[in-house]
Write an enzyme that holds these catalytic residues in place. Sequence first.
Site, PDB file in Angstrom:
ATOM      1  N   HIS A  27      38.203  23.627  10.647  1.00 11.66           N
ATOM      2  CA  HIS A  27      38.611  23.282  12.015  1.00 11.66           C
ATOM      3  C   HIS A  27      37.697  23.995  13.008  1.00 11.66           C
ATOM      4  O   HIS A  27      37.394  25.170  12.822  1.00 11.66           O
ATOM      5  CB  HIS A  27      40.059  23.722  12.248  1.00 11.66           C
ATOM      6  CG  HIS A  27      40.514  23.562  13.662  1.00 11.66           C
ATOM      7  ND1 HIS A  27      40.902  22.340  14.177  1.00 11.66           N
ATOM      8  CD2 HIS A  27      40.631  24.462  14.674  1.00 11.66           C
ATOM      9  CE1 HIS A  27      41.252  22.504  15.442  1.00 11.66           C
ATOM     10  NE2 HIS A  27      41.093  23.789  15.766  1.00 11.66           N
ATOM     11  N   MET A  40      23.818  -5.656  -1.418  1.00 11.46           N
ATOM     12  CA  MET A  40      22.405  -5.313  -1.257  1.00 11.46           C
ATOM     13  C   MET A  40      22.297  -4.022  -0.446  1.00 11.46           C
ATOM     14  O   MET A  40      22.058  -4.032   0.759  1.00 11.46           O
ATOM     15  CB  MET A  40      21.649  -6.461  -0.589  1.00 11.46           C
ATOM     16  CG  MET A  40      21.480  -7.675  -1.477  1.00 11.46           C
ATOM     17  SD  MET A  40      20.449  -8.939  -0.699  1.00 11.46           S
ATOM     18  CE  MET A  40      20.213 -10.090  -2.066  1.00 11.46           C
ATOM     19  N   LEU A  41      22.477  -2.910  -1.141  1.00  9.43           N
ATOM     20  CA  LEU A  41      22.475  -1.599  -0.498  1.00  9.43           C
ATOM     21  C   LEU A  41      21.519  -0.666  -1.231  1.00  9.43           C
ATOM     22  O   LEU A  41      21.461  -0.671  -2.463  1.00  9.43           O
ATOM     23  CB  LEU A  41      23.881  -0.993  -0.514  1.00  9.43           C
ATOM     24  CG  LEU A  41      24.963  -1.760   0.258  1.00  9.43           C
ATOM     25  CD1 LEU A  41      26.339  -1.206  -0.063  1.00  9.43           C
ATOM     26  CD2 LEU A  41      24.695  -1.698   1.758  1.00  9.43           C
ATOM     27  N   ALA A  42      20.798   0.150  -0.474  1.00  5.99           N
ATOM     28  CA  ALA A  42      19.825   1.062  -1.073  1.00  5.99           C
ATOM     29  C   ALA A  42      20.480   2.033  -2.040  1.00  5.99           C
ATOM     30  O   ALA A  42      19.962   2.282  -3.136  1.00  5.99           O
ATOM     31  CB  ALA A  42      19.095   1.831   0.035  1.00  5.99           C
ATOM     32  N   VAL A  58      24.157  -6.376  14.242  1.00 11.93           N
ATOM     33  CA  VAL A  58      24.749  -5.471  15.237  1.00 11.93           C
ATOM     34  C   VAL A  58      23.941  -4.181  15.374  1.00 11.93           C
ATOM     35  O   VAL A  58      23.865  -3.610  16.470  1.00 11.93           O
ATOM     36  CB  VAL A  58      26.235  -5.159  14.941  1.00 11.93           C
ATOM     37  CG1 VAL A  58      27.087  -6.399  15.081  1.00 11.93           C
ATOM     38  CG2 VAL A  58      26.436  -4.504  13.590  1.00 11.93           C
ATOM     39  N   GLU A 117       0.817  -1.211   0.000  1.00 14.87           N
ATOM     40  CA  GLU A 117       0.000   0.000   0.000  1.00 14.87           C
ATOM     41  C   GLU A 117       0.851   1.262   0.000  1.00 14.87           C
ATOM     42  O   GLU A 117       0.453   2.290  -0.533  1.00 14.87           O
ATOM     43  CB  GLU A 117      -0.935   0.006   1.224  1.00 14.87           C
ATOM     44  CG  GLU A 117      -2.162  -0.884   1.069  1.00 14.87           C
ATOM     45  CD  GLU A 117      -3.066  -0.443  -0.075  1.00 14.87           C
ATOM     46  OE1 GLU A 117      -3.286   0.778  -0.229  1.00 14.87           O
ATOM     47  OE2 GLU A 117      -3.533  -1.301  -0.833  1.00 14.87           O
TER      48      GLU A 117
END
EC number: 1.8.1.4
Length: 509
Positions: A487, A361-363, A226, A74
């Site tokens: 800095h 498998m990464l967006a 993790v 949906e």
Amino acid sequence: MQSWSRVYCSLAKRGHFNRISHGLQGLSAVPLRTYADQPIDADVTVIGSGPGGYVAAIKAAQLGFKTVCVEKNETLGGTCLNVGCIPSKALLNNSHYYHMAHGKDFASRGIEMSEVRLNLDKMMEQKSTAVKALTGGIAHLFKQNKVVHVNGYGKITGKNQVTATKADGGTQVIDTKNILIATGSEVTPFPGIMIDEDTIVSSTGALSLKKVPEKMVVIGAGVIGVELGSVWQRLGADVTAVEFLGHVGGVGIDMEISKNFQRILQKQGFKFKLNTKVTGATKKSDGKIDVSIEAASGGKAEVITCDVLLVCIGRRPFTKNLGLEELGIELDPRGRIPVNTRFQTKIPNIYAIGDVVAGPMLAHKAEDEGIICVEGMAGGAVHIDYNCVPSVIYTHPEVAWVGKSEEQLKEEGIEYKVGKFPFAANSRAKTNADTDGMVKILGQKSTDRVLGAHILGPGAGGMVNEAALALEYGASCEDIARVCHAHPTLSEAFREANLAASFGKSINF
């Protein structure tokens, strides 16, 4: 994903979409979620609206293609937005705040509180609010770019046809010149362990637990394990991750970084059993779960009892009922769709991107493939360097890397040099009292070219993008070391590590 949404919204408000030049047909004016007696005609039909699919659909429309996006759920956004990257980051962020307030961190900064309570329902509500806003944002972008959104389960019913079947059985046929498969991935099941998303959960269930478990066992200490284990450990659970491999962080992580990462997580209270396999799980009459484990190489069995068992052993391509078999498109041994460098399957006008094809498998990898793929359809160049795709673990501290690890360089016989800089020597990290970790740079010995960057520490996920840019354009360690960095910032540690790699010494360590 959020960055794309902001860019598109900004461009749309300024009217840039209307000024894009092209020599293709005008955009479709078919309203969203159309179900008609007659087929819809399209230039490009995208199956799936995850990061790869929705970005590809928008880009195709911007290039002048009459574009349809078919989505079975949906809401738009796929796994990443609904039950993956986005909700997990909301929980990681808020659980970190709770952990700081509940522990001694805030007190050490002079912030004293008499009582800190967890309202898990409110935390889940904030997560859902973020997800809802972003899914609605994609729907708005589709409307703005005149992408036709068809809600239904997409199946390829001919080399130029997609049929969407909605929940009530109604169908919509789309006659299309090109088809782009962007159906993503699904949780890999663990043999013999049935997920009920109540007490034996996948990553989906772990994002919506009703209460903090007293004890949680996580099968797998990769990225997802993790991250989600950290969420519940911070909120008060006793968490143990059981990992078949001998390290945490999954595939691709540099071993030196992994060891330091594990040490930091253990200091936070996260427990690990490495080189260990799960042999089964039994639900007891009191609702608790006995998890049977033993050494990966075999040995004496042991049982750990927990309230919630989280299964995080990876994901697999989702290609179910797509109609591939009828078209003669065979999957590779890992269930992925074979494609060429232009993301074409064996049928030239049918393309595939993202988790259903080879690669991480990464967006963000899927997003890049989606854009490049449709640009190729329009006659543009098609190029992606997978060595320049970064990976991030969104714990605290974060872990991020791009390019080669030391282990990979040794295996490939490439001579390299190393530059390191600890956050303990970085002024901004000191002022923030957040000094765990380091930046590690790998440069080619003969040319000084950056080969890999590995970051463990605060802001690693943002910092790694500078490294990805350097790799993409062939920068040397000296190139980065000579760029003026503001800095005091955390990114000065990145500059110092490159200085150490190029010159042999950093300035501040």
